[in-house]
Write a protein that holds these residues in place. Sequence first.
Motif, short mmCIF file in Angstrom:
data_model
loop_
_atom_site.label_atom_id
_atom_site.label_comp_id
_atom_site.label_asym_id
_atom_site.label_seq_id
_atom_site.Cartn_x
_atom_site.Cartn_y
_atom_site.Cartn_z
N GLY A 1 39.99 47.83 -40.37
CA GLY A 1 39.27 47.96 -39.11
C GLY A 1 38.40 46.75 -38.87
N SER A 2 37.66 46.81 -37.77
CA SER A 2 36.74 45.73 -37.44
C SER A 2 35.59 46.26 -36.61
N VAL A 3 34.50 45.51 -36.63
CA VAL A 3 33.31 45.86 -35.86
C VAL A 3 32.88 44.63 -35.08
N ILE A 4 32.71 44.80 -33.77
CA ILE A 4 32.18 43.74 -32.91
C ILE A 4 30.89 44.27 -32.30
N GLU A 5 29.82 43.58 -32.52
CA GLU A 5 28.51 44.13 -32.20
C GLU A 5 28.14 44.01 -30.73
N ARG A 6 28.83 43.20 -29.96
CA ARG A 6 28.51 43.10 -28.53
C ARG A 6 29.81 42.94 -27.75
N PHE A 7 30.24 44.05 -27.13
CA PHE A 7 31.50 44.07 -26.39
C PHE A 7 31.38 43.27 -25.10
N SER A 8 32.43 42.51 -24.78
CA SER A 8 32.57 41.85 -23.48
C SER A 8 34.01 42.01 -23.03
N GLU B 1 43.22 56.44 -40.44
CA GLU B 1 42.79 56.98 -41.74
C GLU B 1 41.50 56.35 -42.25
N ALA B 2 41.08 55.24 -41.63
CA ALA B 2 39.87 54.56 -42.09
C ALA B 2 38.68 54.74 -41.16
N ALA B 3 38.91 55.28 -39.98
CA ALA B 3 37.89 55.26 -38.93
C ALA B 3 36.62 56.01 -39.31
#
Length: 546
Positions: free
Chosen positions: A473-480, A519-521
């Motif tokens: 997975g991935s995390v982006i802290e400020r969506f655009s 499965e990782a969320a």
Amino acid sequence: MNTASAEVARQASGPGPLAAPQRTAQPTAPQLTAHRGDVERFRENTLDAVRAAVEAGADFIEIDVHLTRDGHAVLLHDRTLERLWGLDWPVAALEWREVAELGGGSERIPLLTDALALVAGSSSTVLIDLEDPECAAPAVAAVRDFGPAAPVAWCGDLEAMRIVRALDADASVWLPWNRRDVPPAELLAELQPDVVNSDYPMLSRGLVDAAHAAGLRVACWTVDDEDAMRWVLALGADAVTTNRLSALRAVVAEGPDAWAAAPRPAQLAGDEIAAAIVVAHELAHWAVEYTRGAEIGTVGAKAHAADHVTAVDLAVERHVRDVIAERFPGHLVVGEELGGSAQPGVPTWYVDPVDGTANLANGVPWTAFSLALAVDREPLVAVVGDVWRGQVFAAVSGFGAEVDGRRLDLRAGAGDVPEGITGTVVGTELLAYEPWLGLDEFLAGLGDRFCTMRIMGSSTLTLAGVAAGRGAGSVIERFSPIDHLAAVLIVREAGGVLLDDAGRETLWPDGAILAARPEAAAELYEVWSAARGAAQGAGQDTPRVG
């Protein structure tokens, strides 16, 4: 060219009032068009469906015409008999006697002249839809031989309409116009239409007003949603084609006050979205090749020294804008380098020509091209070009995701993959050149689970890679939407999970976003949420840049 046609065409070249109408006044009430007859009650394009539409008082009864091998014009929408009859036979390969033997009674395929006879003497008009230009001349001949007892109008393929007009100077032609601008003068002069006929998502107040000012009527198809009916009526549509004749009649009876409150449908016309898919792929492949071979040139800075811009960024975005302006008049573009803004209900393309410009400027081969088409907050088409792998990710809302033609499906075989994130890789990105609030805690939480982090420098690829199984997975802290909308649609269509910082499923968060394999969320969100909470509880400063 008559004055009405000239004035409608002139609207395309600039603003300004149109001349007074040169044709007859518009009908005082919207007209109802029964799509292939009254299909709520009977099988489409049958005599029972036509008869029921006449009895229901439809102003127009739209029917489709194809030719048998021996030249008979019959009522049938498809070129083959497969959908309705289960027979993969082109109707053009069969004699009329063979077609006439299929079924019976309410399911029989009728001749065009049979339908004309049913409508003759009623208040309804037969609207003959010709999608095959080869059918035009025989259909005109059949109508001429039948005589004037049944009023007829024509719609369908543009080339077919040209043939109709050439054969009948008095024909009532509905101009097929599936664009968001105004028909050109040359086309109006050639076809001399009575009606501008459009797939309803294409309608705009400007098109309707321009047509009305020139004395032309406006029709739209095929409108089955009741709010969409209200919306097109509020715009001023004169005729509406529907599969739900009774529902449309009830909506018309509500009156203008009820219509005015209807929202604009957040969708594109069918052929418009098909064209958008083609253009998006073309642009993605072009951008990948151009970026790989282009000279970077002088590297500039925008908001700060780490906010890079190159000649490649500008050249790619300008090319995208030029293509969209040419192929999709009326669409908007919002871009990383040249700006722009969306408008409610208007199709808008979000483009980041080079996501990972800092990498490009510093010789790191990890950048992406991102392009997404949306209406309001509904993404419809997306492409991401992985420049240095030479790959193109793509997705269409409701139709899945792929990379270079290979379908992406994170659900396939998911039951064989252990739950959680232990032993996996998770991606994230900095906020420009600074860590986001809670990044240290997030890294530590992943480490506690023997999960490692990657920061690669392209948030587009960090998100889109999840769809291809590149990490858990991935995390982006400020969506655009400029940077991320294409990637999140690709993840969603591949079966991934997308959550905002409150744990809600989303494609368009107001803040941060998490993308993960199913499965990782849950565990990844738990770690992320705990890290953010710990950082806020410790009173850490919010990063200064985005």
